[in-house]
Design a protein around this motif. Structure first.
Motif, PDB file in Angstrom:
ATOM      1  N   TYR A 110       0.816  -1.225   0.000  1.00 41.56           N
ATOM      2  CA  TYR A 110       0.000   0.000   0.000  1.00 41.56           C
ATOM      3  C   TYR A 110       0.852   1.279   0.000  1.00 41.56           C
ATOM      4  O   TYR A 110       0.306   2.384  -0.047  1.00 41.56           O
ATOM      5  CB  TYR A 110      -0.920   0.018   1.234  1.00 41.56           C
ATOM      6  CG  TYR A 110      -2.016  -1.017   1.176  1.00 41.56           C
ATOM      7  CD1 TYR A 110      -3.132  -0.838   0.366  1.00 41.56           C
ATOM      8  CD2 TYR A 110      -1.925  -2.184   1.924  1.00 41.56           C
ATOM      9  CE1 TYR A 110      -4.125  -1.787   0.307  1.00 41.56           C
ATOM     10  CE2 TYR A 110      -2.919  -3.146   1.881  1.00 41.56           C
ATOM     11  CZ  TYR A 110      -4.018  -2.937   1.064  1.00 41.56           C
ATOM     12  OH  TYR A 110      -5.013  -3.889   1.004  1.00 41.56           O
ATOM     13  N   TYR A 111       2.160   1.133   0.102  1.00 43.19           N
ATOM     14  CA  TYR A 111       3.027   2.318   0.210  1.00 43.19           C
ATOM     15  C   TYR A 111       4.052   2.310  -0.921  1.00 43.19           C
ATOM     16  O   TYR A 111       4.748   1.310  -1.149  1.00 43.19           O
ATOM     17  CB  TYR A 111       3.747   2.330   1.566  1.00 43.19           C
ATOM     18  CG  TYR A 111       2.791   2.206   2.730  1.00 43.19           C
ATOM     19  CD1 TYR A 111       2.114   3.318   3.201  1.00 43.19           C
ATOM     20  CD2 TYR A 111       2.556   0.966   3.336  1.00 43.19           C
ATOM     21  CE1 TYR A 111       1.220   3.200   4.262  1.00 43.19           C
ATOM     22  CE2 TYR A 111       1.674   0.849   4.375  1.00 43.19           C
ATOM     23  CZ  TYR A 111       1.008   1.968   4.843  1.00 43.19           C
ATOM     24  OH  TYR A 111       0.117   1.854   5.881  1.00 43.19           O
ATOM     25  N   GLU A 116       5.234   8.037   2.674  1.00 45.72           N
ATOM     26  CA  GLU A 116       3.921   7.439   2.925  1.00 45.72           C
ATOM     27  C   GLU A 116       4.010   6.390   4.035  1.00 45.72           C
ATOM     28  O   GLU A 116       3.107   6.268   4.857  1.00 45.72           O
ATOM     29  CB  GLU A 116       3.383   6.803   1.641  1.00 45.72           C
ATOM     30  CG  GLU A 116       3.048   7.807   0.543  1.00 45.72           C
ATOM     31  CD  GLU A 116       2.559   7.126  -0.719  1.00 45.72           C
ATOM     32  OE1 GLU A 116       2.483   5.873  -0.732  1.00 45.72           O
ATOM     33  OE2 GLU A 116       2.254   7.818  -1.689  1.00 45.72           O
ATOM     34  N   LEU A 117       5.114   5.650   4.047  1.00 44.94           N
ATOM     35  CA  LEU A 117       5.284   4.620   5.060  1.00 44.94           C
ATOM     36  C   LEU A 117       5.451   5.214   6.450  1.00 44.94           C
ATOM     37  O   LEU A 117       5.065   4.599   7.451  1.00 44.94           O
ATOM     38  CB  LEU A 117       6.493   3.740   4.701  1.00 44.94           C
ATOM     39  CG  LEU A 117       6.731   2.498   5.563  1.00 44.94           C
ATOM     40  CD1 LEU A 117       5.510   1.588   5.567  1.00 44.94           C
ATOM     41  CD2 LEU A 117       7.953   1.734   5.068  1.00 44.94           C
ATOM     42  N   MET A 118       6.012   6.421   6.533  1.00 46.12           N
ATOM     43  CA  MET A 118       6.222   7.084   7.827  1.00 46.12           C
ATOM     44  C   MET A 118       4.897   7.387   8.519  1.00 46.12           C
ATOM     45  O   MET A 118       4.839   7.532   9.741  1.00 46.12           O
ATOM     46  CB  MET A 118       7.017   8.384   7.634  1.00 46.12           C
ATOM     47  CG  MET A 118       8.467   8.158   7.221  1.00 46.12           C
ATOM     48  SD  MET A 118       9.305   9.709   6.781  1.00 46.12           S
ATOM     49  CE  MET A 118       9.132  10.635   8.315  1.00 46.12           C
ATOM     50  N   GLU A 119       3.835   7.484   7.750  1.00 45.57           N
ATOM     51  CA  GLU A 119       2.539   7.861   8.321  1.00 45.57           C
ATOM     52  C   GLU A 119       1.945   6.770   9.230  1.00 45.57           C
ATOM     53  O   GLU A 119       1.030   7.040  10.000  1.00 45.57           O
ATOM     54  CB  GLU A 119       1.552   8.170   7.196  1.00 45.57           C
ATOM     55  CG  GLU A 119       1.959   9.392   6.368  1.00 45.57           C
ATOM     56  CD  GLU A 119       0.979   9.650   5.231  1.00 45.57           C
ATOM     57  OE1 GLU A 119      -0.004   8.864   5.117  1.00 45.57           O
ATOM     58  OE2 GLU A 119       1.169  10.607   4.482  1.00 45.57           O
ATOM     59  N   VAL A 120       2.454   5.542   9.168  1.00 51.21           N
ATOM     60  CA  VAL A 120       1.893   4.480  10.020  1.00 51.21           C
ATOM     61  C   VAL A 120       2.292   4.677  11.470  1.00 51.21           C
ATOM     62  O   VAL A 120       1.685   4.076  12.379  1.00 51.21           O
ATOM     63  CB  VAL A 120       2.336   3.086   9.537  1.00 51.21           C
ATOM     64  CG1 VAL A 120       1.897   2.842   8.117  1.00 51.21           C
ATOM     65  CG2 VAL A 120       3.837   2.893   9.685  1.00 51.21           C
ATOM     66  N   GLY A 128       6.881  -3.892  12.750  1.00 45.58           N
ATOM     67  CA  GLY A 128       7.204  -4.468  11.446  1.00 45.58           C
ATOM     68  C   GLY A 128       8.663  -4.861  11.330  1.00 45.58           C
ATOM     69  O   GLY A 128       8.993  -5.932  10.800  1.00 45.58           O
ATOM     70  N   LEU A 129       9.546  -4.047  11.834  1.00 42.19           N
ATOM     71  CA  LEU A 129      10.982  -4.355  11.796  1.00 42.19           C
ATOM     72  C   LEU A 129      11.315  -5.547  12.692  1.00 42.19           C
ATOM     73  O   LEU A 129      12.117  -6.409  12.325  1.00 42.19           O
ATOM     74  CB  LEU A 129      11.784  -3.119  12.224  1.00 42.19           C
ATOM     75  CG  LEU A 129      11.753  -1.924  11.248  1.00 42.19           C
ATOM     76  CD1 LEU A 129      12.338  -0.687  11.906  1.00 42.19           C
ATOM     77  CD2 LEU A 129      12.506  -2.254   9.964  1.00 42.19           C
ATOM     78  N   ALA A 130      10.728  -5.567  13.886  1.00 46.95           N
ATOM     79  CA  ALA A 130      10.996  -6.659  14.813  1.00 46.95           C
ATOM     80  C   ALA A 130      10.533  -7.995  14.246  1.00 46.95           C
ATOM     81  O   ALA A 130      11.181  -9.029  14.444  1.00 46.95           O
ATOM     82  CB  ALA A 130      10.312  -6.390  16.152  1.00 46.95           C
ATOM     83  N   LEU A 147      12.606  -0.413   6.775  1.00 49.58           N
ATOM     84  CA  LEU A 147      11.513  -1.338   6.463  1.00 49.58           C
ATOM     85  C   LEU A 147      11.172  -1.319   4.981  1.00 49.58           C
ATOM     86  O   LEU A 147      10.850  -2.348   4.389  1.00 49.58           O
ATOM     87  CB  LEU A 147      10.266  -0.975   7.299  1.00 49.58           C
ATOM     88  CG  LEU A 147       9.053  -1.895   7.149  1.00 49.58           C
ATOM     89  CD1 LEU A 147       9.401  -3.320   7.537  1.00 49.58           C
ATOM     90  CD2 LEU A 147       7.890  -1.406   7.988  1.00 49.58           C
ATOM     91  N   PHE A 148      11.301  -0.144   4.362  1.00 47.41           N
ATOM     92  CA  PHE A 148      10.952  -0.013   2.942  1.00 47.41           C
ATOM     93  C   PHE A 148      11.916  -0.814   2.067  1.00 47.41           C
ATOM     94  O   PHE A 148      11.575  -1.211   0.952  1.00 47.41           O
ATOM     95  CB  PHE A 148      10.953   1.462   2.538  1.00 47.41           C
ATOM     96  CG  PHE A 148      10.279   1.720   1.214  1.00 47.41           C
ATOM     97  CD1 PHE A 148       8.898   1.679   1.093  1.00 47.41           C
ATOM     98  CD2 PHE A 148      11.032   1.966   0.068  1.00 47.41           C
ATOM     99  CE1 PHE A 148       8.281   1.914  -0.122  1.00 47.41           C
ATOM    100  CE2 PHE A 148      10.416   2.202  -1.150  1.00 47.41           C
ATOM    101  CZ  PHE A 148       9.036   2.177  -1.258  1.00 47.41           C
ATOM    102  N   LEU A 149      13.140  -1.039   2.545  1.00 50.38           N
ATOM    103  CA  LEU A 149      14.121  -1.816   1.787  1.00 50.38           C
ATOM    104  C   LEU A 149      13.627  -3.240   1.521  1.00 50.38           C
ATOM    105  O   LEU A 149      13.968  -3.850   0.503  1.00 50.38           O
ATOM    106  CB  LEU A 149      15.454  -1.873   2.554  1.00 50.38           C
ATOM    107  CG  LEU A 149      16.273  -0.574   2.633  1.00 50.38           C
ATOM    108  CD1 LEU A 149      17.467  -0.781   3.543  1.00 50.38           C
ATOM    109  CD2 LEU A 149      16.726  -0.126   1.249  1.00 50.38           C
TER     110      LEU A 149
END
Length: 370
Positions: A110-111, A116-120, A128-130, A147-149
C-alpha cells in the motif's frame, strides 16, 4: 467461556461484540486478518481456546478417542499444507524469504514511498521491523527507510548492518527468520484446523449455549432472580438424590431400612406376581399378601360403597364389578325369605282392642267396617 470472551474483545485481533455473537465467531478464525494472527497474543488466545474445548469435550464425551480424531486431522492438514490449500493460509511464505504482504505487520504493497510509510507511526514501524528481525532503533524516517528496503529486496540480500545483534551473517539470518516464521505460521494454521474440527463435534452444544444466552438476555431482572432461585433448589434436590441413589437394577421393593429387599424374599412372597382389581379402578397389587390385604383397605371399601354393596367377607376374592353385583343379587334373593314384610307383619288395633295386620286393617277401614 467468559474468560476467553474477555481475552478476545480486549485484544488487537478481536472486536467489541456481544457474548452471543462471540459464540458464533470464535469457531471461525478466518475472520481474523492474517497479519494479526502472527502476533504472540493471538497464538496464546488460540492455545487457551483449544485447551478449554478439548477439556470440555473430554468431560462430556469420555468415550470418544480425541487423540485419534486429531491424528487424522493432522494427516489431512499436512497434505493440504504441502499443496498450499489450507483455507486462509494459501501462499504461506514466498521463496525469497518474505512474509506475504497480507501476513506482515505492515502491508508494504500500500506504500510507494518512504514518506507514505512514515505515516503508520513509530510503534507500527517498530513492530514491522521486529517481525523481520531488523533493527528497531532510530528516527521514524530511519525506521521507515529500513523497512521499505524489504519491499523489493530479499532478506538474505540485505546488508548485515540492518539486522538486530546476534545475527552471524546475512544469509543465515534471513534463512533462519524465514524458517522460523514458516514454522510459526504452520503451527497457528494447525491449531485453527483443530479448532474447526472440535467445534464441528460440539456444534449442537454451541447452538444450545447460544440459545440459552439469548433467552437469558430477554429476561427481566425479576425473572432472572426467580430462575436463579429455582436452579439453586434444583441443584440441592439433585445433590440429595445423588447421595440417596441406590443401585437397584431389578427394581426390587424397598425394605424398612430404605434398601432393596433380598431377591430370595422377593420370590418367596411372590412379589413379581401382579393382581388387578376392577373395583379399585384396575389398580395393581404385587404379591398375594398385598392382594388379600387390600380388601380391607380404603380403596376397595370406597369402590364397594360406590356400587352400593356392603364390604363383607362374602365378597373377598371378588375383583370384578359384574361378579360383585351378581353375588349381591343372589344374597338379596336368599335373604328375601326371612325379610320383614310390613304389609303382613305390621300390626294395628281398633277401638275395641282387636289386632289386625296392616293389609287387613286397611281393607276393613276402606269398607267402613272399622
Amino acid at each position: 467461556m467468559h474468560e476467553l470472551y474477555n481475552e478476545y474483545i480486549n485484544s488487537k485481533f478481536g472486536k467489541h461484540i456481544e457474548y452471543s455473537v462471540y459464540l458464533d465467531v470464535f469457531s471461525q478464525p478466518n475472520h481474523v486478518p492474517r497479519n494479526l494472527k502472527l502476533t504472540r497474543t493471538y497464538r496464546e488466545y488460540l492455545e487457551h481456546l483449544l485447551d478449554y474445548l478439548i477439556h470440555f469435550f473430554q468431560r462430556i464425551e469420555p468415550l470418544q478417542d480425541l487423540d485419534r480424531i486429531f491424528s487424522k486431522v493432522e494427516t489431512e492438514f499436512e497434505e493440504l499444507w504441502a499443496d498450499g490449500k489450507i483455507e486462509g493460509w494459501k501462499n504461506k511464505v514466498l521463496e525469497n524469504g518474505h512474509i506475504p504482504s497480507n501476513d506482515s505487520v505492515v502491508d508494504l504493497d500500500y506504500y510507494s514511498t518512504v514518506e507514505e510509510l512514515m505515516e503508520v507511526g513509530p510503534e507500527k514501524l517498530k513492530e514491522g521491523l521486529a517481525a523481520l528481525g531488523l533493527k528497531t532503533g532510530g528516527t521514524v524516517k530511519q525506521r521507515a527507510e529500513r523497512l521499505f528496503l524489504t519491499k523489493h529486496t530479499p532478506l538474505a540480500k540485505l546488508d548485515k548492518k540492518h539486522f538486530a545483534k546476534g545475527s552471524r551473517d546475512v544469509g543465515l539470518n534471513g534463512a533462519s527468520d524465514a524458517s522460523q516464521q514458516t514454522d510459526d505460521v504452520r503451527q497457528i494454521a494447525l491449531m485453527e484446523t483443530k479448532l474447526k474440527r472440535i467445534c464441528e463435534l460440539l456444534s449442537e452444544t454451541i447452538l444450545q449455549t447460544k440459545e440459552n444466552v439469548e433467552k437469558k438476555q430477554a429476561l427481566t431482572y425479576e425473572e432472572m432472580e426467580l430462575e436463579r432461585e429455582e436452579e439453586e433448589v434444583q441443584a440441592d434436590t439433585e445433590s440429595d438424590d445423588e447421595e440417596q441413589q441406590i443401585y437397584n437394577p431389578l427394581k426390587l421393593p424397598m425394605g424398612w431400612d430404605g434398601k432393596p429387599i433380598p431377591y430370595w424374599l422377593y420370590k418367596l412372597h411372590g412379589l413379581g406376581q401382579e393382581f388387578k382389581c376392577e373395583i379399585c379402578g384396575n389398580h395393581s397389587y404385587w404379591g398375594r399378601r398385598a392382594f388379600e390385604r387390600h380388601f380391607k383397605e380404603w380403596r376397595h371399601q370406597h369402590g364397594m360403597r360406590c356400587l352400593g354393596i356392603p364390604n363383607t367377607k362374602n365378597f373377598n376374592e371378588i375383583t370384578s364389578i359384574e361378579e360383585a353385583k351378581a353375588l349381591w343379587g343372589r344374597i338379596q334373593e336368599r335373604q328375601g325369605v326371612n325379610k320383614w314384610r310390613p304389609d303382613l307383619e305390621e300390626e294395628y288395633e281398633d277401638k275395641e282392642g282387636n289386632i289386625y295386620n296392616k293389609k287387613t286393617f286397611t281393607d276393613l277401614q276402606r269398607q267402613g267396617l272399622i
